[in-house]
Design an enzyme around this catalytic site. Structure first.
Site, PDB file in Angstrom:
ATOM      1  N   GLU A 123      47.821   3.034  25.929  1.00 57.61           N
ATOM      2  CA  GLU A 123      46.786   2.546  27.155  1.00 57.61           C
ATOM      3  C   GLU A 123      47.089   3.196  28.564  1.00 57.61           C
ATOM      4  O   GLU A 123      48.308   2.970  28.716  1.00 57.61           O
ATOM      5  CB  GLU A 123      46.408   1.136  26.785  1.00 57.61           C
ATOM      6  CG  GLU A 123      45.891   0.507  25.530  1.00 57.61           C
ATOM      7  CD  GLU A 123      45.835  -0.754  25.523  1.00 57.61           C
ATOM      8  OE1 GLU A 123      45.449  -1.004  24.425  1.00 57.61           O
ATOM      9  OE2 GLU A 123      46.087  -1.475  26.215  1.00 57.61           O
ATOM     10  N   CYS A 136      48.082   1.372  36.085  1.00 58.39           N
ATOM     11  CA  CYS A 136      49.276   0.741  35.234  1.00 58.39           C
ATOM     12  C   CYS A 136      49.413   1.958  33.995  1.00 58.39           C
ATOM     13  O   CYS A 136      48.641   1.941  33.166  1.00 58.39           O
ATOM     14  CB  CYS A 136      48.732  -0.626  34.444  1.00 58.39           C
ATOM     15  SG  CYS A 136      49.927  -1.620  33.710  1.00 58.39           S
ATOM     16  N   CYS A 143      56.249  -1.514  21.009  1.00 57.43           N
ATOM     17  CA  CYS A 143      57.208  -2.032  21.937  1.00 57.43           C
ATOM     18  C   CYS A 143      58.165  -2.757  20.972  1.00 57.43           C
ATOM     19  O   CYS A 143      57.794  -3.247  19.808  1.00 57.43           O
ATOM     20  CB  CYS A 143      56.781  -3.077  22.994  1.00 57.43           C
ATOM     21  SG  CYS A 143      58.160  -3.495  24.013  1.00 57.43           S
ATOM     22  N   CYS A 147      57.638  -9.853  23.220  1.00 54.59           N
ATOM     23  CA  CYS A 147      57.402 -11.026  23.992  1.00 54.59           C
ATOM     24  C   CYS A 147      56.488 -11.844  23.592  1.00 54.59           C
ATOM     25  O   CYS A 147      54.981 -11.458  23.109  1.00 54.59           O
ATOM     26  CB  CYS A 147      56.967 -10.474  25.601  1.00 54.59           C
ATOM     27  SG  CYS A 147      58.505  -9.574  26.254  1.00 54.59           S
ATOM     28  N   CYS A 150      52.569 -11.620  24.944  1.00 46.41           N
ATOM     29  CA  CYS A 150      51.801 -10.099  25.232  1.00 46.41           C
ATOM     30  C   CYS A 150      51.340  -9.621  24.001  1.00 46.41           C
ATOM     31  O   CYS A 150      52.056  -9.448  22.877  1.00 46.41           O
ATOM     32  CB  CYS A 150      53.239  -9.002  25.669  1.00 46.41           C
ATOM     33  SG  CYS A 150      52.690  -7.533  25.604  1.00 46.41           S
ATOM     34  N   GLU A 199      58.592  -0.907  27.007  1.00 46.94           N
ATOM     35  CA  GLU A 199      59.786  -1.645  28.078  1.00 46.94           C
ATOM     36  C   GLU A 199      60.403  -0.155  28.667  1.00 46.94           C
ATOM     37  O   GLU A 199      61.186   0.587  27.889  1.00 46.94           O
ATOM     38  CB  GLU A 199      60.861  -2.129  27.063  1.00 46.94           C
ATOM     39  CG  GLU A 199      62.154  -2.247  28.068  1.00 46.94           C
ATOM     40  CD  GLU A 199      62.057  -2.614  29.388  1.00 46.94           C
ATOM     41  OE1 GLU A 199      61.775  -4.164  29.302  1.00 46.94           O
ATOM     42  OE2 GLU A 199      62.335  -2.154  30.309  1.00 46.94           O
ATOM     43  N   SER A 252      59.932  -9.387  34.332  1.00 44.08           N
ATOM     44  CA  SER A 252      58.885 -10.344  33.651  1.00 44.08           C
ATOM     45  C   SER A 252      59.987 -11.792  33.467  1.00 44.08           C
ATOM     46  O   SER A 252      60.490 -11.632  32.520  1.00 44.08           O
ATOM     47  CB  SER A 252      58.553  -9.583  32.309  1.00 44.08           C
ATOM     48  OG  SER A 252      57.797  -8.596  32.516  1.00 44.08           O
ATOM     49  N   LEU A 253      59.828 -12.442  34.281  1.00 44.91           N
ATOM     50  CA  LEU A 253      60.599 -13.584  34.213  1.00 44.91           C
ATOM     51  C   LEU A 253      60.059 -14.642  33.346  1.00 44.91           C
ATOM     52  O   LEU A 253      60.817 -14.921  32.054  1.00 44.91           O
ATOM     53  CB  LEU A 253      60.850 -14.221  35.513  1.00 44.91           C
ATOM     54  CG  LEU A 253      61.978 -15.257  35.593  1.00 44.91           C
ATOM     55  CD1 LEU A 253      63.487 -14.696  35.195  1.00 44.91           C
ATOM     56  CD2 LEU A 253      62.116 -15.997  36.990  1.00 44.91           C
ATOM     57  N   HIS A 254      58.944 -15.184  33.543  1.00 44.50           N
ATOM     58  CA  HIS A 254      57.963 -15.913  32.956  1.00 44.50           C
ATOM     59  C   HIS A 254      58.708 -17.447  32.249  1.00 44.50           C
ATOM     60  O   HIS A 254      57.968 -18.198  31.828  1.00 44.50           O
ATOM     61  CB  HIS A 254      57.745 -15.219  31.528  1.00 44.50           C
ATOM     62  CG  HIS A 254      57.088 -13.942  31.857  1.00 44.50           C
ATOM     63  ND1 HIS A 254      55.999 -13.858  32.814  1.00 44.50           N
ATOM     64  CD2 HIS A 254      57.376 -12.840  31.399  1.00 44.50           C
ATOM     65  CE1 HIS A 254      55.525 -12.622  32.736  1.00 44.50           C
ATOM     66  NE2 HIS A 254      56.278 -11.995  32.083  1.00 44.50           N
ATOM     67  N   ASN A 331      46.050 -14.439  29.814  1.00 48.07           N
ATOM     68  CA  ASN A 331      44.711 -13.910  29.417  1.00 48.07           C
ATOM     69  C   ASN A 331      44.778 -14.076  27.881  1.00 48.07           C
ATOM     70  O   ASN A 331      45.431 -13.273  27.116  1.00 48.07           O
ATOM     71  CB  ASN A 331      44.549 -12.692  29.803  1.00 48.07           C
ATOM     72  CG  ASN A 331      43.248 -12.009  29.519  1.00 48.07           C
ATOM     73  OD1 ASN A 331      42.362 -12.605  28.773  1.00 48.07           O
ATOM     74  ND2 ASN A 331      43.041 -10.778  29.875  1.00 48.07           N
ATOM     75  N   CYS A 374      47.140  -5.868  28.714  1.00 49.48           N
ATOM     76  CA  CYS A 374      48.266  -4.935  27.784  1.00 49.48           C
ATOM     77  C   CYS A 374      47.884  -5.163  26.600  1.00 49.48           C
ATOM     78  O   CYS A 374      48.361  -6.125  25.685  1.00 49.48           O
ATOM     79  CB  CYS A 374      49.506  -4.946  28.458  1.00 49.48           C
ATOM     80  SG  CYS A 374      50.599  -3.906  27.322  1.00 49.48           S
TER      81      CYS A 374
HETATM   82  S1  SF4 Z   1      55.671  -7.705  28.019  1.00 49.71           S
HETATM   83 FE1  SF4 Z   1      56.335  -5.562  27.931  1.00 49.71          FE
HETATM   84  S2  SF4 Z   1      58.501  -5.519  27.045  1.00 49.71           S
HETATM   85 FE2  SF4 Z   1      57.378  -7.460  26.428  1.00 49.71          FE
HETATM   86  S3  SF4 Z   1      56.575  -7.117  24.296  1.00 49.71           S
HETATM   87 FE3  SF4 Z   1      54.889  -6.725  26.004  1.00 49.71          FE
HETATM   88  S4  SF4 Z   1      54.996  -4.485  26.489  1.00 49.71           S
HETATM   89 FE4  SF4 Z   1      56.960  -5.265  25.340  1.00 49.71          FE
END
Ligand code: SF4
Length: 401
Positions: A123, A136, A143, A147, A150, A199, A252-254, A331, A374
């Site tokens: 995408e 983006c 991946c 995460c 995600c 990543e 990406s700390l989160h 989201n 994403c």
């Molecule tokens: S946030 Fe980025 S690194 Fe984490 S699972 Fe999603 S695409 Fe992969």
């Protein structure tokens, strides 16, 4: 672990994950020139039998036509002898990833589902603003990192994208926006974030080579100050990213505690928060004019308390980081384990960080009507992936005790 000779190990959060490094050759046997450097184009021409002196000249011309003018066929390259066009077209291509689906949101956000020549979907999203537009870009199909907030993390890694498939996304966006030839003024596509699927630091060489073409003044000519690479925290690669690519860094700390970050960003089990922040402090080129962005997705009752906000300020201060924090309202997607924090909670969190002297804007969600988060477009028509099923099974087992 033994791997087949054409596989390379990509470190995952638990075990190395082998993926095929090489992209299968095109079915038509041609070589795509998109993604190649000047020298690589020259080498390809010579390997196909062109005399070296001529290959040197032609490689410069091809580079200009491909990256500066956005040419998609050899016939349009007017300073290359007409008689040579068929010779080039028989051996080489100047392609973009194929578009499977293109959507435009009511807020102007555009999203494309793209397909590689070997049939894998990934995408790309374009987010226009009043004075800029951000593309983006994806670096992998799927991946390894899982995460938990995600959607892409629910897909297993298929393969790394090639430099051509990464640069090809930018070129496709330029095609769509009508922004050829490359010119510094009046562009809608002003910024790039390596924040799509994958990543980027697990596909370092391809991302570096692609971004070098994007940054080349005679290429796509986007300044490194307008490019941001986002990592979930692949600590050993961060210094190299700064030195060899030199773009802005986003992390990406989160979460600010080991327990919560281990859950949300499982890579944390390998490279913990303190180690990650130390790597940020050492990131080449970071200063107050070029701050490191910390992405922080707001998850209800998970990472959004006042104590979390205070801890975030403490950590950023401890490492003296030139930082800003992007607060991202979650989201949700079907099957997600989290809910978005309330607007009041997000505001309170933002205020605490801001009072700590750190900018903490709340990102306005974009493109929600087209599932622009994403990974959503790719899987909207797909069944639950193996990774997600595994995760659900694990949770069920844990619940059963
Ligand atoms: S946030 Fe980025 S690194 Fe984490 S699972 Fe999603 S695409 Fe992969």
């Amino acid at each position: 672990m033994q791997t087949a000779p054409n596989l390379m190990p990509i470190p995952g959060h638990v075990d190395p994950v082998p993926v095929p490094r090489a992209t299968p050759a095109r079915a038509d046997g041609k070589m795509d020139l998109v993604g190649l450097t000047r020298d690589q184009i020259r080498g390809a021409l010579e390997a196909a039998g062109m005399e070296p002196k001529q290959a040197k000249l032609r490689s410069k011309q091809l580079w200009h036509w491909i990256y500066n003018r956005g040419a998609t066929s050899f016939e349009t390259m007017t300073d290359i002898a007409k008689a040579q066009h068929p010779w080039l077209a028989e051996r080489f291509a100047v392609d973009r990833p194929a578009v499977v689906e293109a959507q435009v949101s009511s807020d102007g956000t555009r999203k494309w589902l793209l397909r590689s020549t070997d049939g894998h979907d990934f995408e790309m999203v374009f987010i226009p603003d009043a004075d800029r537009g951000t593309l983006c870009v994806s670096s992998q199909v799927g991946c390894t990192l899982n995460c938990r907030f995600c959607h892409t993390g629910t897909m297993k890694l298929v393969r790394n994208l090639t430099p051509g498939e990464i640069v090809g996304q930018v070129m496709l966006a330029r095609d769509s926006l009508g922004e050829w030839p490359s010119q510094p003024e009046g562009r809608m596509l002003t910024n790039i974030v390596m924040m799509g699927m994958g990543e980027p630091l697990y596909n370092f060489d391809a991302v570096r080579d692609a971004l070098r073409i994007v940054m080349d003044g005679d290429g796509l000519a986007l300044s490194k100050r307008r490019i941001t690479l986002s990592t979930s925290g692949v600590v050993p690669m961060m210094a190299r990213a700064g030195e060899e690519i030199g773009v802005n860094l986003a992390v990406s700390l989160h979460a600010v505690t080991k327990e919560v970050r281990d859950e949300i960003v499982p890579l944390n089990k390998k490279y913990g928060i303190e180690e990650l922040l130390a790597a940020c402090a050492a990131y080449p080129g970071a200063n107050n004019a070029r701050r490191i962005t910390f992405e922080y997705v707001m998850l209800k009752d998970k990472n959004d308390s006042d104590a979390d906000a205070h801890e975030l300020v403490r950590l950023i201060r401890k490492y003296k980081l030139p930082a800003k924090v992007n607060l991202i309202p979650f989201n949700p997607w079907e099957g997600a384990a989290y809910e978005c924090s309330t607007p009041e909670r997000i505001r309170a969190f933002s205020n605490i960080v801001f009072e700590g002297g750190i900018s903490a804007p709340v990102r306005t969600p974009r493109g929600r009507d087209i599932d622009a988060a994403c990974g959503q477009l790719k899987t909207s028509a797909e069944k639950r992936s193996r990774a997600e099923l595994d995760r659900l099974a694990e949770e069920k087992q844990a619940a059963l005790g």
